[in-house]
Design an enzyme around this catalytic site. Sequence first.
Site, PDB file in Angstrom:
ATOM      1  N   HIS A 168       9.001  80.000 -28.661  1.00 60.83           N
ATOM      2  CA  HIS A 168       9.841  79.608 -27.602  1.00 60.83           C
ATOM      3  C   HIS A 168       8.968  78.367 -26.839  1.00 60.83           C
ATOM      4  O   HIS A 168       8.180  78.530 -26.107  1.00 60.83           O
ATOM      5  CB  HIS A 168      10.373  80.337 -26.685  1.00 60.83           C
ATOM      6  CG  HIS A 168      11.201  79.862 -25.295  1.00 60.83           C
ATOM      7  ND1 HIS A 168      11.157  80.108 -23.999  1.00 60.83           N
ATOM      8  CD2 HIS A 168      11.810  78.588 -25.399  1.00 60.83           C
ATOM      9  CE1 HIS A 168      12.029  79.355 -23.513  1.00 60.83           C
ATOM     10  NE2 HIS A 168      12.264  78.765 -24.229  1.00 60.83           N
ATOM     11  N   SER A 182      15.444  80.125 -26.530  1.00 61.59           N
ATOM     12  CA  SER A 182      15.108  80.686 -25.221  1.00 61.59           C
ATOM     13  C   SER A 182      15.704  81.951 -24.827  1.00 61.59           C
ATOM     14  O   SER A 182      15.228  82.468 -23.850  1.00 61.59           O
ATOM     15  CB  SER A 182      15.599  79.372 -24.168  1.00 61.59           C
ATOM     16  OG  SER A 182      16.887  79.116 -24.148  1.00 61.59           O
ATOM     17  N   ASN A 203      12.676  83.204 -18.732  1.00 59.11           N
ATOM     18  CA  ASN A 203      14.095  83.001 -18.356  1.00 59.11           C
ATOM     19  C   ASN A 203      14.450  84.139 -17.812  1.00 59.11           C
ATOM     20  O   ASN A 203      15.565  83.988 -17.065  1.00 59.11           O
ATOM     21  CB  ASN A 203      14.800  82.279 -19.532  1.00 59.11           C
ATOM     22  CG  ASN A 203      14.735  80.974 -19.787  1.00 59.11           C
ATOM     23  OD1 ASN A 203      14.474  80.035 -18.828  1.00 59.11           O
ATOM     24  ND2 ASN A 203      14.809  80.441 -21.120  1.00 59.11           N
ATOM     25  N   GLU A 217       6.056  81.171 -25.455  1.00 65.25           N
ATOM     26  CA  GLU A 217       6.294  82.372 -25.472  1.00 65.25           C
ATOM     27  C   GLU A 217       6.497  82.854 -27.067  1.00 65.25           C
ATOM     28  O   GLU A 217       7.213  82.181 -27.894  1.00 65.25           O
ATOM     29  CB  GLU A 217       7.845  82.557 -25.025  1.00 65.25           C
ATOM     30  CG  GLU A 217       7.456  82.651 -23.311  1.00 65.25           C
ATOM     31  CD  GLU A 217       9.109  82.870 -22.741  1.00 65.25           C
ATOM     32  OE1 GLU A 217       8.927  83.822 -21.838  1.00 65.25           O
ATOM     33  OE2 GLU A 217       9.978  82.614 -22.814  1.00 65.25           O
TER      34      GLU A 217
END
Length: 383
Positions: free
Chosen positions: A127, A106, A177, A139
Amino acid sequence: MGAGIAEVFARAGWQVHGIDRDTAALDRGRDIIATSTDRAVTKGKLTAADRDALQERISYDTDLAAAHDATVVVEAALEDLDAKRAIFADLGTRFGPDVLLATNTSSLPVTEIAAVTEHPERVVGLHFFNPAPVQELVEVITTVHTSQQASERTAALVAELGKTAITCGDRAGFVVNRLLVGYLNRAIRLHQDGFAGRDEIDQVMVTSAGYPMGPFALCDLVGLDVILAVVERIWDDTRDPIDAPAPLLRQLVAAGRLGRKSGVGFGASGDPEPIAQLNRAGRREDRSDELPGALVLPYLNEALRMVESGYATCDDIDTGMQLGCRMPGPFDLLAEIGVERVLTGQRLIFAETAAPAHRPCRLLETLAAGDDPSAALAELRRS
């Protein structure tokens, strides 16, 4: 996550080798998959026959040699860079150069993971979001090593799995994130500094900004320790003061107040606001009337920086935040608020903080300087 990813591949018809460090870990993974697929049958999302076929497509072993015929390898170890690098050093010697190697991280640097392998051009970040069988977004992270063939192959793989891919480069936090955790860290800092109360911030972000939940409720749901780990990774990467973890976040994690997982965090029932314990002299001047702009505008400015640098497209960023976080797309918000209003507000934030990262990005200024900022934004989103 490993069990969830194995289920995703098996649902798409792949033969899957589930590899873990010992039989106890394998049993946990098998139980997770059984529980998940049984629940899907109960909800009518799978037939019993499809569930049984799915489970039969997954084998379990503690020896990587059992996966010698794999064409794709997805690593889903804990978020520990040294551990992942050790795994990939082994994978690089075990699997030929045509085998795609992916890390489900992540926030860790995929480039550093790829660098220990033979043929780093076939290494990507993949991800998945938790829970992997349910969440639609993946991702795809490429590095300076990643070949165009590997990048295209990975995007096609994600589509084959029935997921939606967004592609970006290898920066701390990637797209989702980086934006999400930056927003959460800012909310904690505003609360810590007496800008507004915890409940006020949460309520405004839901009622005025249209977010599904406020930042503190989301912190408790995700886990403050998880958020701190990502914030620290971003801080290590940028060394920008506004990316440094809010002291209150560090203190709550050190105190074991991790959110729902520990039973107490920011919003447990009857729990006094942490600000009352830290600012014993009392609240500073209430500035809650400046919400949600104090949180939303820096978030939009950062999203524009991503586009300005060529890191990600408007569409990928909007898709990432909508599917990954159930939050409004930044460029939808930008269109709703108006480019000129966002620029004016961001200039005020920069004037107050003098933080370089709060300087309005050049793309925002360029959009606002045109004869028709709304049309300029629409054209940017189409490009």
